[in-house]
Design an enzyme around this catalytic site. Sequence first.
Site, PDB file in Angstrom:
ATOM      1  N   ARG A   1      45.759  41.907  35.977  1.00 21.56           N
ATOM      2  CA  ARG A   1      46.966  42.005  36.900  1.00 21.56           C
ATOM      3  C   ARG A   1      48.357  41.400  36.329  1.00 21.56           C
ATOM      4  O   ARG A   1      49.468  42.188  36.161  1.00 21.56           O
ATOM      5  CB  ARG A   1      46.659  41.650  38.248  1.00 21.56           C
ATOM      6  CG  ARG A   1      45.833  42.530  39.303  1.00 21.56           C
ATOM      7  CD  ARG A   1      45.270  41.958  40.455  1.00 21.56           C
ATOM      8  NE  ARG A   1      44.792  40.579  40.348  1.00 21.56           N
ATOM      9  CZ  ARG A   1      44.617  39.593  41.400  1.00 21.56           C
ATOM     10  NH1 ARG A   1      45.276  39.879  42.577  1.00 21.56           N
ATOM     11  NH2 ARG A   1      44.090  38.493  41.155  1.00 21.56           N
ATOM     12  N   ASN A  37      44.046  43.960  43.060  1.00 20.43           N
ATOM     13  CA  ASN A  37      42.557  44.389  42.808  1.00 20.43           C
ATOM     14  C   ASN A  37      42.169  45.035  44.025  1.00 20.43           C
ATOM     15  O   ASN A  37      42.590  44.818  45.509  1.00 20.43           O
ATOM     16  CB  ASN A  37      41.771  42.964  42.877  1.00 20.43           C
ATOM     17  CG  ASN A  37      41.858  42.358  41.487  1.00 20.43           C
ATOM     18  OD1 ASN A  37      42.079  42.966  40.400  1.00 20.43           O
ATOM     19  ND2 ASN A  37      41.573  41.004  41.498  1.00 20.43           N
TER      20      ASN A  37
END
Length: 780
Positions: A25, A43
């Site tokens: 990320r 996520n």
Amino acid sequence: MFVSNGPVERIRVEVEGIVQGVGFRPFIYRLAARYGISGWVRNTPAGVLLEGEGERSHLSAFLRDISAQAPPLAAISSVHSETISVTGEGGFSILPSSGGENSAQISPDCDVCEDCLRELFDPRDRRYLYPFINCTNCGPRYSIITAIPYDRRFTTMERFAMCADCRAEYEDPANRRFHAQPNACPVCGPRIALLDSSGREVMQGGGGRGHDVLLAAVNLLQRGGVLAVKGIGGYHLAVDACNEEAVANLRRRKQRDEKPFAIMAPDLARIDSFARCSETEQRLLGGPERPIVLLPKREATPIASLVAPDNGYFGVMLPSTPLHHLLLRNNFIALVMTSGNQSDEPIAYRDSEAREQLAGIADLFLAHDREIHVRSDDSIIRVFHGSPLFLRRSRGYVPRGIRLPAEQPSVLAVGGELKATVCLTRNDRAFLSQHIGDLKNSATLRSLEECVAHLEKILEIRPALVAHDLHPDYLSTAYAVDLPDLPRVAVQHHHAHMASCMAENSLEGEAIGVIFDGTGYGLDGTVWGGEFLVGGYREFRRQGHMRLVALPGGDAAVREPYRMALSYLFDAGERDFAALQLSCLGDVSAQERHLLQRMLERGINAPLTSSCGRLFDAVSALLDVRSRITYEGQAAIELEALAESAVTDREYPFSVEEFAGRLILDMRPALVELLKDLALGVPRAIMARCFHNSMAAATAGMCERIRCRNGLNRVVLSGGVFQNKLLVEGTLNRLAELDFQVFTHRLVPPGDGGLALGQAVIAGCMRREAERSTELEMLR
């Protein structure tokens, strides 16, 4: 920052694979900033989901670099993108994790990255000498995960509240430790301690770094002591690998007479002092997985002879945790680092259990207070033809998914008895567990049960059926039978081996399967192990096998290879055991010889087998390499080591007969010729090499006969005997000369450690075809 000069678009992107807990990320965040993309990333149970908005060419470059420049620990299996409506959103953010159907893949445990290693030994860094340094590019993953999604609250780091400095790193998208779930420092993180077997602290790590503790541990090792070291997936037992007396002491305490110990060296330069290491082997050793790699010994070596007696190889690894680096650097050429367990027990990983099990072995315990949630032993690899071959697939590689040839229903496969692993499948992915051990007692069975429960939880897989070995007496079979409400599929052992190799090579249709191992329950009630099969996932046909011989004494023949030597001699016409003048029979009494002869004559307690592994045992005994073994496969391993020391193209003869429509490979002519050489005083290494040559030639000859019958040109090689480098290389060369396409294992072990994958694919194929048949019937 990019300036938009064209029409603005917005895309939605789903990324699957190992993309959680690896800095994915923050990587997306930085990539979006580079291309002037606005949007968000989060996520999900399926992997990572993101939306990006920007100029079309910038989005195209952004999408390209998601795969091309992914973080080092990421393993992307798919990227799916679609164009959606523009929102005019400004900036890019990282959103909290979301729920939903899970198909995410969890990252394996990883070594220390170069950045963290540099900080570890930098006196100016706040994590100087801190044994738990990590970032998004390294550190523990699979072993500390308790649930999904992969967030700190679902790891064993939950109890360690981050200090202000660590929290600032954790929340900074530009920082290497952004959302690094095990993030910690000496102020707020785990600590090491030196304990005795009662759990009393002999010395504790003040200030978190534990420098005094490390010095005391090093001092113990330098004085020849035995230290239990808590690692990533469990405890190791460590001694100075150059101290002959210390290694002998460890062998006595662990009651491990001859099986080689693994050793850990601080760097490649140290390894070069005692073993030869190719470029491929160096890459494997230095990779983030940190496996044990089998390396040829150098003639002159500082390593104690008792580390790997009567073996041409050392099992070597590099440090896999900061604690290992701190123990080894500037202190030792190498340390023995063998699994912390008792015989036939799984590796100890819970602190109290480790102290109980290892109390009579370790002098002290170098422990810490970061809990290991999942035990995981070391992976073992050897290299041949420039490619890695797994002997054990475990820490560092589990639970990476293996792509299957086709989608299938979810299956739980529970493997066999030896070198047990389990496998779960989801759609077109198989997830093979870490090494569990030999299922011979309640402790290893409990380990299997824990492993299944954990994998089902973190992968969110609910199997539709369970696959197990055909053998009714395996503990894994009993476990499968006792599972409530799950249909069961019994899979023949060697069919599973064949399917395992086919699946990892994405083969469809039929192939010739050459399956050589020690023991497998056959469809006819005999012990199979030298099989030539034809078929695919749905079914197989036994086209040929090695000639059946007796196993005098059953399992005792496995432990005492001289029994197999007598069995093969009996089959070749030798009937007077009392008169035999063989070195391997020197300590076999006249009474025992008579008993074995009567056993073979009457067929009492002498089940029949086609096992190739037992033939290697017999030859090992005849050449006086090994008449009794102390660990599984020892006779064949030492026979291969002897053969590697000689060079010859000579082959012993063999014959092929046909019986009841099957081809029977008869190696008696080879043994007769070998006995002649023995009488003539031919060097044992030459005879060992001739035998390997003859086995490769015989295997290729059988495949040629089968191709003439069936027209099949593809051959898969599987089974534990194909861990033998000489045999594999010789067989590959001869099959290539005959223009066969040959497929070997690369992703899972050829031995029983890969069995569960084959079971899962066979069961999934059978279930898929049954569902199709039902659907067709309903349409009629």
